[in-house]
Design an enzyme around this catalytic site. Sequence first.
Site, PDB file in Angstrom:
ATOM      1  N   LYS A  53       0.834  -1.205   0.000  1.00  0.00           N
ATOM      2  CA  LYS A  53       0.000   0.000   0.000  1.00  0.00           C
ATOM      3  C   LYS A  53       0.874   1.263   0.000  1.00  0.00           C
ATOM      4  O   LYS A  53       0.614   2.213  -0.738  1.00  0.00           O
ATOM      5  CB  LYS A  53      -0.939  -0.010   1.220  1.00  0.00           C
ATOM      6  CG  LYS A  53      -2.034  -1.075   1.085  1.00  0.00           C
ATOM      7  CD  LYS A  53      -2.845  -1.309   2.353  1.00  0.00           C
ATOM      8  CE  LYS A  53      -3.844  -2.457   2.119  1.00  0.00           C
ATOM      9  NZ  LYS A  53      -4.680  -2.786   3.281  1.00  0.00           N
ATOM     10  N   GLN A  97      -5.005  -1.265   9.396  1.00  0.00           N
ATOM     11  CA  GLN A  97      -4.876  -2.628   8.862  1.00  0.00           C
ATOM     12  C   GLN A  97      -5.460  -3.643   9.847  1.00  0.00           C
ATOM     13  O   GLN A  97      -5.166  -3.609  11.043  1.00  0.00           O
ATOM     14  CB  GLN A  97      -3.393  -2.934   8.576  1.00  0.00           C
ATOM     15  CG  GLN A  97      -3.150  -4.256   7.862  1.00  0.00           C
ATOM     16  CD  GLN A  97      -3.736  -4.308   6.462  1.00  0.00           C
ATOM     17  OE1 GLN A  97      -3.819  -3.310   5.759  1.00  0.00           O
ATOM     18  NE2 GLN A  97      -4.168  -5.495   6.033  1.00  0.00           N
ATOM     19  N   ASP A 120     -11.134   2.717   3.668  1.00  0.00           N
ATOM     20  CA  ASP A 120     -11.482   1.293   3.650  1.00  0.00           C
ATOM     21  C   ASP A 120     -12.987   1.080   3.512  1.00  0.00           C
ATOM     22  O   ASP A 120     -13.432  -0.032   3.252  1.00  0.00           O
ATOM     23  CB  ASP A 120     -11.026   0.635   4.966  1.00  0.00           C
ATOM     24  CG  ASP A 120      -9.807  -0.237   4.791  1.00  0.00           C
ATOM     25  OD1 ASP A 120      -9.640  -0.803   3.698  1.00  0.00           O
ATOM     26  OD2 ASP A 120      -9.022  -0.347   5.747  1.00  0.00           O
TER      27      ASP A 120
HETATM   28  N1  GUN Z   1      -7.107  -6.960   6.195  1.00  0.00           N
HETATM   29  C1  GUN Z   1      -7.460  -7.782   5.176  1.00  0.00           C
HETATM   30  N2  GUN Z   1      -8.030  -7.065   4.174  1.00  0.00           N
HETATM   31  C2  GUN Z   1      -8.036  -5.786   4.577  1.00  0.00           C
HETATM   32  C3  GUN Z   1      -8.493  -4.568   3.970  1.00  0.00           C
HETATM   33  O1  GUN Z   1      -9.019  -4.521   2.852  1.00  0.00           O
HETATM   34  N3  GUN Z   1      -8.307  -3.437   4.711  1.00  0.00           N
HETATM   35  C4  GUN Z   1      -7.751  -3.462   5.943  1.00  0.00           C
HETATM   36  N4  GUN Z   1      -7.636  -2.323   6.594  1.00  0.00           N
HETATM   37  N5  GUN Z   1      -7.321  -4.565   6.522  1.00  0.00           N
HETATM   38  C5  GUN Z   1      -7.465  -5.715   5.835  1.00  0.00           C
END
Ligand code: GUN
Length: 302
Positions: A53, A97, A120
Amino acid sequence: MAATILDGNKIAAEIRAEVAAEVKTMGAAGIRPGLAVVLVGHNPASEIYVRGKVKSSEEVGISSEQHTPPDNVSTGQLLSLIADLNRRDEIDGILVQLPLPSQVDSKKVLLSVDPAKDVDGFHPMNVGFLSTQRPGLVPCTPAGIIEILSRSHIPIAGREVVVVGRSDIVGKPVAMLLLNANATVTVCHSKTRDLPGVCRRADILVAAIGRAGMITRDYVKLGATVIDVGMNKVTDRAEFMRLFAGNAKREETFRTKGAVLVGDVHPEVAEIAGAITPVPGGVGPLTIAMLMANTVRAAKLR
Ligand code: GUN
């Protein structure tokens, strides 16, 4: 006939190029979108995702910063970090996350993110916007699935879609997006009776269960589009053989690395599906590309 492979890397690169062009235009007006990523502790999978990311942000011109509280962080400490990020004007997107350690109240933390910065799309306000078809921020993986379908000219309206898995991150929001796009949507889970029979009704089958190769050919109608959201690491030899016996390339990976990455869909499904997303290189790259798109969108909306 073998299925058309839906190339997620190619579609994600297109989206990143579009986002980079937008960031450039915004830059000319003196605006640079900013993303803050919160990564708690040292979950190896989360570390890999977050690295991707941050790297992708740099590539498209979004400024990014990482916050890495320790494993034993309290809910209160995270709330105060997020309050600070909510206040800072140069931060347009906040991503926490998941998963968070068990002592942290994840729902409370996600609720504390300013909905306007919730790239998100996990805040209940954005969930509500999605389900009532109002503009808002949409979760990245589900949004990426819609991009794969639309950019591959696979029609959604009027078609039977079956989603296997009802998570807040993928199953539920993708079902809502597909419903909003006028599909007839069925959401399945561990208590669904005759799961293979229900899945065989699907023109578009979305597998988001988290179990390596669970969707075998018995679950798939001839010619269906299959979207594989799974990312499972297989290290057991017998399990590997069930999935990839006779696949020289995968055998080589398994021998040298001791593991292979497998989706929720058994490789044999490619023999009967009309189109299918590979793992790796299918849905995965779209998740990050849509995060970039959401960050730019959040910056514009603000
Ligand atoms: N953990 C697994 N997939 C995701 C996601 O799309 N966003 C976040 N923040 N954590 C995750």
